[in-house]
Design a protein around this motif. Structure first.
Motif, PDB file in Angstrom:
ATOM      1  N   SER A   1       0.811  -1.219   0.000  1.00 29.02           N
ATOM      2  CA  SER A   1       0.000   0.000   0.000  1.00 29.02           C
ATOM      3  C   SER A   1       0.850   1.278   0.000  1.00 29.02           C
ATOM      4  O   SER A   1       0.302   2.376   0.032  1.00 29.02           O
TER       5      SER A   1
ATOM      6  N   THR B   1      -0.613   3.361  -5.469  1.00 28.83           N
ATOM      7  CA  THR B   1       0.000   2.401  -4.539  1.00 28.83           C
ATOM      8  C   THR B   1       0.916   1.484  -5.329  1.00 28.83           C
ATOM      9  O   THR B   1       0.671   1.184  -6.504  1.00 28.83           O
TER      10      THR B   1
ATOM     11  N   ARG C   1      -7.982  -1.990  -4.417  1.00 26.41           N
ATOM     12  CA  ARG C   1      -6.705  -2.643  -4.698  1.00 26.41           C
ATOM     13  C   ARG C   1      -6.745  -4.097  -4.275  1.00 26.41           C
ATOM     14  O   ARG C   1      -6.274  -4.980  -4.979  1.00 26.41           O
TER      15      ARG C   1
ATOM     16  N   ASN D   1      -7.940   1.030  -0.648  1.00 28.36           N
ATOM     17  CA  ASN D   1      -7.344  -0.282  -0.363  1.00 28.36           C
ATOM     18  C   ASN D   1      -8.291  -1.431  -0.659  1.00 28.36           C
ATOM     19  O   ASN D   1      -7.839  -2.524  -1.021  1.00 28.36           O
TER      20      ASN D   1
END
Length: 170
Positions: free
Chosen positions: A65, A85, A134, A131
């Motif tokens: 991250s 990221t 991702r 996140n």
């Protein structure tokens, strides 16, 4: 004294000629690529020329991250991406391997799409690159690889890892 000068000149030449540009996309290893991205020192304007054999090493970084700010970008994109990221960028690099292998019509140089971000594939709407997004992309690529890794790459390179999601590369 003359021998010492010759020896020093030879050592300097060997040192100079022995240095390789670790950011050369045809030369860089996955680990070196990631380290260069982390430091903001990857100087190529293209993604590395990795092959499907590099995918497991790249997948090891899928959950990173850490934000990176200096990375190659697709010059035809009108969207400026100031940071990304590391994990998402590495996943985009994997997509580059797949896109080159299938000779994707979306390829622009070595870039598999305009940016290392995803959007909703049904309506092309912007999705916040958080996140969770991702992680979804990371899980999709990891599952795609785990299911297929023992097969010949030619048998699964056409399978889009994001097929079972609502996501696509922008």
């Amino acid at each position: 004294m003359k021998n010492l000068k010759i020896l020093l000149i030879c050592l300097c030449l060997i040192s100079f000629l022995g240095c390789e540009d670790d950011s050369d996309p045809s030369n860089v290893s996955v680990d070196n690529y990631v380290e260069l991205l982390k430091k903001g020192d990857y100087n190529s304007s293209e993604l590395p020329n990795f092959s499907y054999e590099d995918i497991p090493a790249l997948l090891a970084y899928r959950n990173e991250s850490q934000l990176i700010k200096d990375f190659p970008v697709n010059m035809i994109s009108s969207y400026w991406l100031p940071e990304c990221t590391l994990g998402m960028y590495v996943l985009w690099t994997i997509e580059s391997i797949r896109a080159r292998a299938v000779e994707s019509e979306n390829l622009i140089g070595t870039f598999p799409s305009q940016n290392p971000i995803v959007e909703n594939k049904n309506n092309f709407e912007w999705i916040e690159q958080n996140n969770n997004v991702r992680a979804t992309v990371a899980d999709s690529y990891f599952s795609w690889w785990q299911i297929n890794k023992d097969k010949n790459f030619d048998l699964f390179k056409n399978i889009d890892p994001l097929k079972n999601t609502e996501l696509r590369w922008h």
